[in-house]
Structure formats: C-alpha cells, structure tokens
Write an enzyme that holds these catalytic residues in place. Structure first.
Site, PDB file in Angstrom:
ATOM      1  N   GLU A  37      16.387  47.320  53.040  1.00 37.23           N
ATOM      2  CA  GLU A  37      15.954  47.161  51.657  1.00 37.23           C
ATOM      3  C   GLU A  37      14.602  46.491  51.565  1.00 37.23           C
ATOM      4  OE1 GLU A  37      15.459  45.579  47.606  1.00 37.23           O
ATOM      5  OE2 GLU A  37      15.493  44.458  49.499  1.00 37.23           O
ATOM      6  N   ASP A  79      19.543  42.872  55.418  1.00 41.39           N
ATOM      7  CA  ASP A  79      18.251  42.463  55.969  1.00 41.39           C
ATOM      8  C   ASP A  79      17.578  41.462  55.044  1.00 41.39           C
ATOM      9  OD1 ASP A  79      17.787  44.545  54.040  1.00 41.39           O
ATOM     10  OD2 ASP A  79      15.752  44.799  54.826  1.00 41.39           O
TER      11      ASP A  79
END
Length: 466
Positions: free
Chosen positions: A158, A88
């Site tokens: 994250e 991500d």
C-alpha cells in the site's frame, strides 16, 4: 458489561502485546533491504488470522509482495464483508527525530492519549487499525456471534502504490466477491466525537529530473555562465502556484467538481479550532488556496506539494559545486472528477514547457488513483454510524478526508462494492512522520465497535437485500 467488552477486558494485555509483536517487524515495502521483514510480517498476519478462527487462510503470491487472504464462510445466503488492510509501513526516516526507536514500540501517555499511546512506525498506519479487525473477528468467533461471512485481504504494498493489489483483484473477482468492503486506514475527529470518512482525494505522484552540464562543475569557474539545475528546478517549482496558491498548470481544474454550498455548510459543522490546529503544528499561520477554509483546503480541493528535493552536495562542510542534476518528488491530491493519468500528462507537458533551454527535463510518473465518495444513505454507512453511536455515545459525523487510498476506486470498479471507511486514528497520530503513535483507547475502542458494524449491517441488509 457486554460479552464483547468483557472479552476485551480479559484479553486486552494480550491484544496489545500481539500488536507490539507485529510492530517490531520493520515491514518497509519501499526499501528492498527490508524484504525478509515484509515477508515475515505477511506470515505473522497469516498465523494470527488462522488462530482467530478463519476456516481458510493463504499467502497469495503476486508480482510483488504477497497478499494474505483469509475467509470464514458460515452461510452462502448471508452477506459477506470483505476487510482490507495493509501490513507494510512507511520508511522510518528521519531516524534522528524519533524519541524512541521506530521498531521498538513503547507505550506512553500524551495529552490526547492519557491512557497511553503506542509509539512505533505502523502503529496507526496501518498495523494497529488493521489488527483491530482480526481481534474483532476473534471475539465474534469466541462468542459465537459472527452474523455473516467475512473475508480478509491484507496487502504488503500500500505504501508504494498497491501495484500488485490491482493485479490480484482483477484476477480474483470470484474469490473476493462481497457485499461491502470495510477499511480502517483513516481517522476520526476526536476520541469523544467519531466521524466516518465519506470521501478520499485521488493522487498523481511524479518524480522530476533536471539536468544541466554533463558533470558537476566548480562553482567559481562556471558559476553564472551555465544553468544551475538546482536553481532552475527551484524556480520551476515555485511557478507551479500563483499569488493565491492556485495551481498554474493549464487544464488542471477543468474537471474539478466544486462542492456545493450545502456540502460546505455541512462540513463546517464539524468541531474545529483553528488556534488548536496551529498550536498542534507549532505554526503562526495557516497557508493555502485563497477563498477556502483549512478543512476545505485539505479535503475538497486539489493540491500540489513537493515531497522531496535534492541535488548537489549535502554532506558536512562545504563543497563549491554546481550539480549536474537536481531532483524532486511531487504529489498532487485530486478531487472528483480529476483523472490521475490526465493530470500526470498535464503536469508533464507543462513542466517540460516551462523549462529553459539550458537544461533537460525528465518527468517519471509513479503511482496514482482516483478520488472516491461514499453516499451516506448507503446501508454500510448507516451500520457504521449506529456502531459508533453505541460505543461512543454520539452519532458519527460524515467527513471528507484529504488523504488518498487509490485502491478504493479500484474496488468499486472491479468488485462493484461500496467501501466503508471506519477509521479510529487521530490527526495528531503522526502517520508517515517520526514518532507515529496510536492510542490504546483507540485500538481497544475499534475492537469493541467493529463487531457492532457486522450486527447492524446484517440487520439492515435483511431489510434492504437489494
């Protein structure tokens, strides 16, 4: 030319194009409108792991975005390296400050990257650095040189606190069992002087809401007679630092472990030009806690920063209004032994206490994590240093980072493993900012260096099996 370097030379165009493919998928985990793109990225990582040679790859469901898990077990008696990364990325805002579209990667030369840098959101943080490990694994498989077992755990949250990772790790300890964890989500000093991150700051992240009147008011009819939440919030935030830029929250520093004079002297050996630092940021002077150098302020000292502040009318033209509410997002970077939950509570109590009775205050905790330190006598650190020395020609310098990777402390607690932070980015790569980029040199040099880590780690492990 070694087999690894020859393979990279023969396949570098493909390696770059495959990374560009990943970067074109806007996997922004913080924005639900990108949900399909995040899931598409997980599938792409799955497919690349499969093609690289993993004998088991799966997309593991979690309460949030999935975790891509892969493994290649060649001998249960050999050590296992667990590679962590994230697919991500941060939101691209503000879009108008990008020189090229954030999800249409381009390669162009810069002063620090004469061989070219890839400009795109996620180029350095963390798709480019994560993908180095997949390509390094591919090379070891193709050259039949993988010296140990390897597992991959690539997550998709994250950038929003890794909540599902915590859930996943606690439920899959046998699946994730390893001897050392390898992460490339940090940086190094320069392209001629590698460094290994030996410490990370912890994090406490909160959002505050200040409410005044029950509706927006006309600033002419009510101005001066009722509290303006934006004015009040600004004053409250300003009071969180004193004249020496020391944080004023009672108890904030109570558990801070001060770096020794010896540690500070070792840190000072790292090459650093204050003038170049200021020039790169286009600032006339640095700013921070009195009594500490710039490199100490951004690594071994705790901080408090406002990450965003808003309220009232911000559109075009004028609107004379006293807003009912004002908001701010605040992050506090922590050092050993500060506990993020304790710091969040200290902040909440203090912020509520300093608020005037004319407003109501609400503090909403987001995510956090503990600080982390890796000892340099660890065989993982030693293997990384030997690998960097081979490919860069000089030993790496141990360096503490000001950033936070909260899951590193989680890994040590739950998996009982040390983490080695082999970063290849540069401070100038503008992660989390417009025009994020990652040097082609750094990307390929990482792919070249990582297989050497495996080699040296296994050698040292056999000498020190305990």
């Amino acid at each position: 030319m070694s087999g690894v370097k020859k393979y990279i030379d023969q396949n570098k165009d493909r390696f770059i194009e495959e990374l560009l493919h990943l970067l074109r998928i806007p996997s922004v985990s913080a924005d639900k409108s990108y949900e399909k793109d995040v899931l598409d990225t997980a599938q792409a990582v799955h497919d690349y792991l499969q093609k690289a040679g993993c004998n088991k790859v799966e997309i593991c469901k979690t309460p949030g975005y999935p975790i891509v898990f892969g493994e290649h077990i060649i001998d249960e008696n050999l050590p296992t390296v667990l590679v962590y990364g994230h697919y991500d990325v941060q939101p691209p805002d503000p879009i108008d400050l990008w020189e090229s579209p954030p999800f249409e990667p381009v390669i162009k030369s810069t002063d620090l990257h004469p061989d070219g840098a890839i400009f795109a959101r996620g180029a350095c943080d963390d798709k480019g650095q994560m993908f180095m490990h997949l390509k390094a694994f591919e090379i070891m498989m193709k050259l039949n040189s993988l010296p140990c077992n390897v597992k991959f755990m690539i997550e998709g949250e994250e950038e929003v606190g890794s909540e599902s990772l915590d859930w996943f790790v606690k439920r899959n300890q046998d699946k994730l069992k390893n001897d050392v964890i390898l992460i490339s989500d940090t940086g190094m000093i320069s392209n001629s002087q590698p460094s290994i991150t030996t410490g990370l700051r912890g994090l406490s992240y909160v959002e505050v809401e200040v409410t005044g009147p029950n509706r927006d008011l006309h600033s002419g009819l009510y101005g001066g007679a009722v509290a303006n939440p934006i004015n009040v919030l600004s004053k409250m935030i300003a009071s969180l630092h004193d004249e020496n830029n020391h944080i004023t929250i009672p108890g904030f520093y109570d558990k801070v472990i001060e770096a020794t004079e010896e540690e500070r002297n070792e840190m000072a050996k790292a090459p650093f030009s204050l003038e170049n630092y200021k020039k790169a940021l286009d600032i006339d002077e640095v700013y921070g806690e009195k009594g500490y150098t710039t490199n100490e302020r951004n690594s071994i000292r705790p901080t408090l920063d406002v990450n965003g502040i808003w309220g009232g009318y911000t559109g075009e033209g004028a609107k004379t209004v006293i807003a009912s509410k004002a908001y701010a997002k605040i992050s506090m970077r922590l050092v050993p032994d500060q506990d993020p939950d304790e710091i969040t509570e200290l902040f909440k109590n203090h912020f509520e206490k300093i608020a005037p009775k004319a407003v109501k205050v609400k503090v909403n905790p987001h995510h956090g994590g503990h600080a982390y330190v890796t000892p340099i006598d660890n065989i993982g650190y030693q293997a990384a240093n030997k690998a960097y020395t081979d490919t860069f020609g000089v030993p790496a310098i141990p360096q503490r980072s000001g950033g936070s990777i909260p899951i590193v402390a989680l890994f040590e607690k739950e998996l009982k493993s040390k983490t080695i932070l082999m970063g290849f980015g540069l401070d100038s790569d503008a992660i989390h900012s417009p025009n994020e980029h990652y040097g082609v040199f750094n990307y390929l040099k990482g792919i070249e260096t990582i297989p050497l880590f495996y080699k040296y780690y296994v050698d040292l492990f056999k000498m020190n099996p305990s």
